[in-house]
Design an enzyme around this catalytic site. Structure first.
Site, mmCIF file in Angstrom:
data_model
loop_
_atom_site.group_PDB
_atom_site.id
_atom_site.type_symbol
_atom_site.label_atom_id
_atom_site.label_comp_id
_atom_site.label_asym_id
_atom_site.label_seq_id
_atom_site.Cartn_x
_atom_site.Cartn_y
_atom_site.Cartn_z
ATOM 1 N N HIS A 1 53.539 -24.828 13.330
ATOM 2 C CA HIS A 1 53.997 -23.434 13.375
ATOM 3 C C HIS A 1 52.854 -22.481 13.699
ATOM 4 C CE1 HIS A 1 52.439 -23.843 9.274
ATOM 5 N NE2 HIS A 1 52.328 -22.530 9.229
ATOM 6 N N ASP B 1 51.925 -18.704 12.493
ATOM 7 C CA ASP B 1 52.357 -17.946 11.319
ATOM 8 C C ASP B 1 53.239 -16.755 11.689
ATOM 9 O OD1 ASP B 1 51.215 -19.406 9.202
ATOM 10 O OD2 ASP B 1 49.253 -18.517 9.578
ATOM 11 N N HIS C 1 49.525 -24.592 13.725
ATOM 12 C CA HIS C 1 48.849 -25.442 12.751
ATOM 13 C C HIS C 1 49.865 -26.194 11.905
ATOM 14 C CE1 HIS C 1 49.230 -21.418 10.977
ATOM 15 N NE2 HIS C 1 49.351 -22.026 9.796
ATOM 16 N N ARG D 1 44.690 -17.392 1.530
ATOM 17 C CA ARG D 1 44.769 -17.043 2.947
ATOM 18 C C ARG D 1 44.910 -15.536 3.144
ATOM 19 N NH1 ARG D 1 50.067 -18.903 6.001
ATOM 20 N NH2 ARG D 1 50.754 -16.828 5.410
HETATM 21 C C1 SIN Z 1 49.321 -22.227 6.523
HETATM 22 O O1 SIN Z 1 50.270 -22.839 7.022
HETATM 23 O O2 SIN Z 1 49.044 -21.080 6.855
HETATM 24 C C2 SIN Z 1 48.464 -22.895 5.481
HETATM 25 C C3 SIN Z 1 47.696 -24.032 6.022
HETATM 26 C C4 SIN Z 1 47.119 -24.894 4.949
HETATM 27 O O3 SIN Z 1 47.440 -24.734 3.769
HETATM 28 O O4 SIN Z 1 46.320 -25.772 5.286
#
Ligand code: SIN
Length: 289
Positions: free
Chosen positions: A105, A107, A265, A280
Site C-alpha cells: 500500500h 499510505d 510498502h 510514525r
Molecule cells: C505502515 O504501513 O505505515 C507501517 C509500516 C511498518 O510498521 O513497518
C-alpha cells in the site's frame, strides 16, 4: 558503492530503491537547513532512506518530520497524546487480528491529498521477523509494456478507506467512516510534483477504475468487469516484483523515511506472538495529478 555527500555517509541498498544514511543525528539535523536540504535531495533520489541508531525523543521525531510539512493523525491508529501527528503502530499478541500493514500500500490514498511521506521509528522490534519492504513505483511504471502504458494513460481510479479499514466495522460505523473520509479519485499514473517522474499509482486501497467504460475498452457488458478487474489486479501486483523492492531488517532506534508519492510498502507480519512497536509521523501531501 559508497558516496559521501557533505558529512552524510550514503550507502545505496539496491540499484533501484533505498539508501542507508550514516553520520547524522536526526534530532540535530532538523536544526540545520543545509542538512535538511541534503536529506530531501537524497529522499527524492533513493525514495526510502534508513538511519540506524536514532535514539531520539518523540519531540525530535516530530520536529524532524515536521520540517517536511504539516503532520497528520490517522483515523484508525492512535497518536501519542503529547505529540499530535505521531501515530503509534503497536502490535501485541493480544491483538491477533490487528493486521492492516501486511499488504502492499501507499499510505492513505483514500485522502484527496495523500501523505507526502512518513518517518517511522522502531521503538521495539521482535527478536526475528517484522521486516518492512518498499517498492519503487516509478520503476514499476517504467518497466510496464508500452501497450499497457498507453491503455492506462487516461485512466482514473477510486481509493477507499471503507473498503479497507471499514470492512470489519458494523455497517453504521463503516458508513460514518466513509462519510468522514469519502472515497478519493486519483489518476492511475501520477506525476511526481518535484522530479516529474511518472508513477504507477494504484494499491490495496484502490477499488475500481472510474472511467474504464469507453467504447475502446468495452464492446459489451461482458468486457467490463473482467477487463477492468484483471487490469487493476495486474497493476496492483507490480509492487510485489522483487526487482523493484528493498527490504529492511529493523533494529531498535532505526528510522525509515519514505516518499509516499512514489512508493508502496508492506510490513511483514511474521513475528506473532512477539511484540513490535513502531511510531510514525505522517507528513501531509498534495493532490496527485
Ligand atoms: C505502515 O504501513 O505505515 C507501517 C509500516 C511498518 O510498521 O513497518
Amino acid at each position: 558503492m559508497e558516496a559521501v555527500i557533505s558529512t552524510l555517509q550514503v550507502k545505496p541498498l539496491t540499484c533501484t530503491i533505498g539508501a542507508e544514511v550514516g553520520e547524522v543525528h536526526l534530532g540535530e539535523a532538523s536544526r540545520s537547513p543545509e542538512l535538511m536540504a541534503e536529506i530531501r535531495a537524497l529522499l527524492l533520489r533513493y525514495k526510502v532512506l534508513f538511519f540506524r541508531d536514532q535514539d531520539i525523543s518523540r519531540a525530535e521525531h516530530v520536529a524532524f518530520a515536521g520540517d517536511f510539512g504539516k503532520l497528520e493523525d490517522h483515523p484508525m491508529l492512535g497518536s501519542d497524546p503529547e505529540h499530535p501527528g505521531l501515530v503509534r503502530i503497536y502490535k501485541s499478541p493480544d491483538q491477533p487480528n490487528d493486521r492492516y500493514e501486511n499488504c502492499w500500500h501507499t499510505d492513505a490514498t483514500w485522502r484527496e491529498k495523500p501523505p507526502f511521506g512518513c518517518v517511522l521509528r522502531c521503538v521495539e522490534c521482535p527478536p526475528v521477523g517484522g521486516d518492512t519492504m518498499w517498492a519503487n513505483m516509478v520503476e514499476a511504471y517504467a518497466r510496464l509494456p508500452e501497450h499497457i502504458k498507453t491503455q492506462i494513460a487516461p485512466l482514473r481510479a477510486r481509493h477507499s478507506i471503507e473498503f479497507s479499514f471499514g470492512a470489519v466495522m458494523p455497517i453504521e460505523k463503516r458508513l460514518a467512516l466513509k462519510a468522514q473520509f469519502p472515497d478519493a479519485e486519483h489518476p492511475v499514473v501520477r506525476t511526481h510534483p518535484e522530479t516529474g517522474e511518472k508513477i504507477l499509482f494504484v494499491n490495496s486501497f484502490t477499488t475500481h477504475f472510474t472511467n474504464f467504460h469507453t467504447p475502446a475498452n468495452v464492446r459489451c457488458g461482458h468486457d467490463l468487469n473482467p477487463g477492468a478487474g484483471q487490469l487493476l489486479n495486474y497493476l496492483a501486483a507490480q509492487a510485489s516484483i522483487p526487482e523493484y523492492q528493498v527490504r529492511w531488517r529493523w533494529q531498535k532506534n532505526d528510522v525509515a523515511m519514505w516518499d509516499n508519492r512514489c512508493t508502496q510498502h508492506y510490513a511483514v507480519m511474521d513475528y506473532p506472538p512477539c511484540h513490535r512497536k513502531m511510531e510514525r509521523a505522517g507528513i501531509t501531501g498534495d493532490k496527485p495529478f
